[in-house]
Design an enzyme around this catalytic site. Structure first.
Site, PDB file in Angstrom:
ATOM      1  N   GLU A 267       0.814  -1.211   0.000  1.00  0.00           N
ATOM      2  CA  GLU A 267       0.000   0.000   0.000  1.00  0.00           C
ATOM      3  C   GLU A 267       0.848   1.263   0.000  1.00  0.00           C
ATOM      4  OE1 GLU A 267      -3.242   0.037  -0.476  1.00  0.00           O
ATOM      5  OE2 GLU A 267      -3.004  -2.117  -0.698  1.00  0.00           O
TER       6      GLU A 267
ATOM      7  N   HIS B 250      -5.064  -6.459 -11.379  1.00  0.00           N
ATOM      8  CA  HIS B 250      -4.520  -7.425 -10.423  1.00  0.00           C
ATOM      9  C   HIS B 250      -4.104  -8.723 -11.079  1.00  0.00           C
ATOM     10  CE1 HIS B 250      -6.905  -4.828  -7.638  1.00  0.00           C
ATOM     11  NE2 HIS B 250      -5.795  -4.962  -6.934  1.00  0.00           N
TER      12      HIS B 250
END
Length: 785
Positions: A389, A484
Site C-alpha cells: 500500500e 490485479h
C-alpha cells in the site's frame, strides 16, 4: 465465489505536504473533508508553451520509431543535442501540424544528477490526456527521450454539453451525492478504452466521495454526454495479501511519551497509529482520543497486537525507502503517515476485510478481518500489505505523474506495489518469500506468486500470466482492465531479474536469464518507476525505462543491463520491440529509416539483410547515416549499390565507426546490404533515406568523371567531362527504349563541357547514356516545358 467477489479493494495514496501534523483532527467527516482538501495534489506547473512555427524548416537530427500505441524510447547521447534544439524539432519529430502544441513542465533532478523534463501535448488548445514527452539530461547532455505520442486524427472539438450536465451525469454514473469537494472541470481529448486509435473531446470530472468511498476521473463526451470512461484515483489492491498477523514476533518499535502515557506515535519517522473503533465522527479532539496508548514501554496486550503490527510495519517500510533508495517517506518530503486500524465507521464498505491508503493524503486504514462470502480473513496488518500500500503512495509521486489505474498502466501500478512489498519483506528479513497473501487467508496458502504467477496451488480464477498477452491475460474491462491479473507479467520479470531462471514462455520463446540479485534489481525498478514512465505507460514503456535505468546505474555493457533485457524477453516483450533485420525488404515510401533493428542494443551476429529502396522514375535516392558503429575490418560492413541488386555498381562499402558520407544513387533505385560475422558485435547503424529530385550537385559518387546539369532542364543540358578525354558518345533514350537523340564529341582536354540541345524533345523522363574510353554511365534526365 465469483471472480468479482474475490477482489476486495485496498486503496492507496500519497501526500504532498511537508508540514508535520501534530494532533491532526481526523474525527468528524466535515473536518476530514477539510483536511483532504488541504492536501489535494496541485497540477504541475507549466513553464512555457511550444507552438509550431510555420516558417521553421529545422532539419530533423534523428528519427523516432513508435509502437502503434505511440510509445517510444530513443538513446541520443552521442548526438550532443541541446534541449532547445529538441524543442524546435518536436512537431517534425512526431509528424504533428500546427494544431498541436507542447507545454514544458518544471524539471526535477534525481539522486544521480539526471535532470528530467516533461512536455504535455495539446491539440487545438485542449490537453491530450495521458500523452507526454520525457527528456533526460545529465551534465548538460541530453541522454535519452521517451514517452507516448500519437496523432489523434483530427477529432471534433465542438462542445455541446455544459459543465453542469456533465457533472450531474458523472454523479449519477458513480452513484454518489455527498462530495469532499467540487473540482474544476477540464476539457481534454481522451483515448477510448476499447479503441486505442480513436480520441474524443471529453469533460474530465473528478468525483471524490467518502460515503461511499470513491475517487474517480469520469470522462463525459463533450458532444453526446455519454460516459466514455471512468478511472479510479484510489489504486485497488487485492484483499488476499501477505501477513502473519499479530505476528512478526517480538519487535522493537518507536513510541512517544506524552502526559504520563506512551503513544503509538513515531515522531522521527512521522507515523501516528489510531484506534479506528473510535473514529466515528463524534469526538471533538481525536488527536488525544484516537491514538493508541499504553502505560509502559512494554506493549503486550493481545488487543493491541494488530495496531502494533501496523505501526512496526510502516516503520520498517519507511526505513527501507530511506536506506535503499535514500527517500524520505512516500513523497520524499517526510510527510506524516496516519495509520487507522479497524475503521468501523466504514464497515458498510467492508472495511473490516480490506486495507486502504487514500492516495494524496497520507491516510492508511487496515481492516480487522472476518468472514466474507464463505472465506475467513485475518487482520490486514502484515508488513507486505503495508509495503504494498505504501508503494502506491510512492507511485503517485513519480516525475511522470504516477501510473493511471486502468489497463496496462494499472497492472504496472499493482506490480510495482507487489515488487516493493516483497523487497521490504526481504529487507526486514522476517520469514521473507516470493508469495503474497500467504497469511491473511485461512483457506489457501497464498494469493499471488511472483516466482510462478500461474502456480498449480492457485485456483483458475486467481492465476496470472507470466507472458505478455499469454495464457491468463485479462482482456475484459473487469477489475479496471485486469490490473490485479496482468500485474503478474512484470512481477515475474522482477523475480527472474533477481533470481535468474530458464524455460519456455507462452510464445514458444526459450529463455535463460542470469539473476543479478535483489540489491541491484530493486534499484533498477525504483529508478524506472520514478523517472521513465508516463502516466499511461504500457509494458513496452517499462521495458524501455528499465533499460535506461540499468544503463544509468550500471552501464550498457553491464550484466545488469543484459539481464534486464533478457528477463523482459522471457516474459514476452520481444513481440513489442523492433525486429532485428532479416532477408530482403522492398521500400517504396518517399522517406523512412533503416536500421540493424537492435535499437540501443548490439546488433545481431551473422546478419544478412538487404533493403531495396525504390522511387519514381524522375527521382533519385539520398541516404544519410545518423549513427554508425560496426566492427572494424571486412567481416561486418554496410555496402551500398547504385541499383536494385548486388550486380549494380557499388557506391561504397563501410565499416568501423566513421560516419559514411551522404550517398546518392544515379537512378531511381538503391540497395543497402548489411553483413556481420558471428564474433564481435557493436551498436550498429541507422540511416535515413529520402526520394529527391536530382540537381547539378549530384555528382556520381563512384565515378567522378562526369557532372550533368541542370537536371531537370527545359532547353539544354551540359555534360562536364572530368579526368577522361577522347571520344564521348551520348544518347537520349525515352522510357520505351527508343533513341531520340544521338551525338558524338571528341574532347581534347580534361574538364571540357559538352552542350546538348533538347528544345526539340517533348517533356518527360529520359535516360541519358554516356560512354567513353573509361566509363559507361546512364543518368535519368527530366525535361520540363
Amino acid at each position: 465465489m465469483n471472480k468479482f467477489l474475490r477482489k476486495v479493494f485496498l486503496l492507496s495514496v500519497c501526500l504532498l505536504s511537508t508540514v508535520v501534523v501534530i494532533g491532526q483532527n481526523l474525527g468528524s467527516i466535515s473536518e476530514l473533508k477539510q483536511y483532504l482538501n488541504s492536501k489535494e495534489k496541485q497540477p504541475p506547473r507549466v513553464l512555457k508553451v511550444i507552438s509550431k512555427d510555420k516558417n521553421d524548416n529545422t532539419k530533423l537530427t534523428f528519427d523516432i520509431n513508435k509502437t502503434n500505441y505511440g510509445s517510444f524510447s530513443k538513446n541520443i547521447k552521442s548526438l550532443n543535442i541541446t534541449q532547445a534544439n529538441i524543442e524546435k524539432q518536436l512537431h517534425q519529430m512526431f509528424g504533428l501540424d500546427a494544431n498541436y502544441s507542447f507545454a514544458q513542465l518544471a524539471s526535477t533532478t534525481d539522486e544521480l544528477g539526471f535532470e528530467h523534463t516533461n512536455y504535455l501535448i495539446y491539440y487545438k488548445g485542449y490537453l491530450i490526456d495521458g500523452q507526454m514527452v520525457m527528456v533526460h539530461k545529465k551534465d548538460g547532455v541530453i541522454k535519452s527521450i521517451n514517452g507516448i505520442v500519437k496523432d489523434i486524427n483530427n477529432p471534433s472539438n465542438t462542445i455541446l454539453v455544459t459543465d453542469q450536465i456533465a457533472f450531474q451525469t458523472a454523479l449519477k454514473a458513480m452513484q454518489v451525492d455527498d462530495l469532499v469537494n467540487e473540482y474544476p472541470i477540464e476539457n481534454v481529448f481522451v483515448r477510448l478504452p476499447d479503441d486505442e486509435n480513436t480520441f474524443r473531446l471529453a469533460k474530465k470530472i473528478k468525483i471524490f466521495s467518502l460515503q461511499p468511498l470513491k475517487k474517480y476521473n469520469v470522462y463525459i463526451d463533450a458532444q453526446t454526454g455519454e460516459v466514455l470512461n471512468s478511472v479510479s484515483l484510489l489504486p485497488l489492491s487485492d484483499v488476499q495479501c501477505t501477513a502473519h498477523t499479530y505476528y512478526s514476533g517480538q519487535q522493537n518499535i518507536t513510541a512517544d511519551y506524552h502526559n504520563g502515557t506512551y503513544r503509538l506515535k513515531d515522531n522521527a519517522r512521522n507515523i501516528i497509529t489510531y484506534d479506528g473503533t473510535k473514529w466515528n465522527g463524534t469526538y471533538a479532539d481525536p488527536s488525544e482520543n484516537l491514538i493508541y496508548t499504553n502505560n509502559s514501554t512494554n506493549w503486550s496486550l493481545d488487543s493491541l497486537k494488530p495496531a502494533l503490527q501496523v505501526h512496526w510495519g510502516i516503520e520498517k517500510t519507511i526505513d527501507y525507502y530511506s536506506s535503499v533508495h535514500n527517500r524520505k517517506g512516500y513523497d520524499d518530503k517526510g510527510s506524516p503517515v496516519h495509520n487507522i486500524y479497524n475503521p468501523v465507521v466504514w464497515d458498510y464498505e467492508e472495511a473490516n476485510i480490506n486495507a486502504a491508503a487514500l492516495v494524496g493524503y497520507g491516510i492508511m486504514v487496515y481492516g480487522r478481518g472476518g468472514l466474507s462470502n464463505g472465506t475467513t480473513y485475518k487482520p490486514f496488518v502484515a508488513i507486505d500489505i503495508a509495503g504494498h500500500e505504501f508503494a502506491h503512495l510512492v507511485t503517485e509521486e513519480t516525475t511522470g505523474g504516477g501510473l493511471e489505474y486502468q489497463n496496462e498502466s494499472g497492472a504496472l501500478n499493482e506490480s510495482f506495489s507487489d515488487i516493493f512489498g516483497v523487497c521490504i519483506d526481504f529487507h526486514t528479513n522476517v520469514s521473507p518469500n516470493w508469495t503474497i497473501g500467504e497469511e491473511v487467508l485461512d483457506n489457501k496458502s497464498f494469493m499471488r506468486s511472483m516466482s510462478d504467477p500461474s502456480s498449480d496451488q492457485l485456483s483458475e480464477l486467481d492465476k496470472q500470466p507470466d507472458t505478455y498477452k499469454g495464457k491468463y491475460w485479462e482482456t475484459s474491462s473487469f477489475d479496471n482492465g485486469g490490473v490485479h491479473t496482468n500485474s503478474g507479467v512484470q512481477n515475474y520479470w522482477f523475480y527472474l531479474l533477481c533470481q535468474g531462471g530458464s524455460g519456455t514462455n507462452d510464445n514458444g520463446y526459450t529463455y535463460s536469464v542470469t539473476g543479478i540479485g535483489m540489491k541491484d534489481a530493486e534499484k533498477i525498478a525504483y529508478r524506472n518507476l520514478m523517472n521513465y514512465l508516463p502516466r499511461k505507460a504500457r509494458h513496452i514503456d517499462s521495458y524501455y525505462g528499465s533499460l535506461e535505468a540499468a544503463k544509468d546505474l550500471f552501464g550498457e555493457n553491464s550484466q545488469q543491463y543484459k539481464s534486464v533485457k533478457a528477463a523482459w524477453l522471457a516474459v514476452g516483450i520481444d513481440s513489442l520491440q523492433p525486429q532485428l533485420c532479416r532477408g530482403e525488404k522492398i521500400l517504396t515510401n518517399t522517406s523512412g529509416t533503416i536500421t540493424d533493428g537492435s535499437g540501443t542494443e548490439q546488433y545481431q551476429p551473422q546478419s544478412d539483410c538487404k533493403w531495396v529502396i525504390k522511387t519514381t522514375a524522375d527521382k533519385i535516392i539520398q541516404l544519410t547515416f545518423t549513427s554508425f558503429d560496426l566492427e572494424r575490418g571486412s567481416s561486418d560492413y554496410v555496402a551500398v549499390y547504385d541499383g536494385a541488386t548486388t550486380d549494380s555498381p557499388m557506391i561504397g562499402k563501410y565499416s568501423g565507426t566513421n560516419m559514411p558520407p551522404v550517398l546518392r544513387s544515379t537512378s531511381n533505385a538503391m540497395l543497402v546490404y548489411f553483413v556481420s560475422d558471428k564474433y564481435v558485435n557493436r551498436q550498429g547503424f541507422e540511416a535515413k533515406y529520402e526520394s529527391i529530385m536530382p540537381t547539378s550537385t549530384d555528382i556520381i559518387e563512384n565515378n567522378r568523371s562526369l557532372v550533368i546539369y541542370p537536371n531537370p532542364t527545359k532547353d539544354e543540358v551540359f555534360v562536364k567531362v572530368g579526368a577522361d578525354k577522347g571520344l564521348i558518345n551520348i544518347a537520349v533514350v525515352d522510357m520505351l527504349g527508343r533513341v531520340v537523340k544521338k551525338l558524338s564529341y571528341q574532347t581534347n582536354s580534361t574538364g571540357e563541357t559538352i552542350n546538348i540541345d533538347v528544345k526539340d524533345l517533348n517533356a518527360g523522363v529520359y535516360n541519358l547514356q554516356i560512354t567513353g574510353a573509361n566509363f559507361n554511365k546512364v543518368e535519368k534526365l527530366v525535361i520540363n516545358k
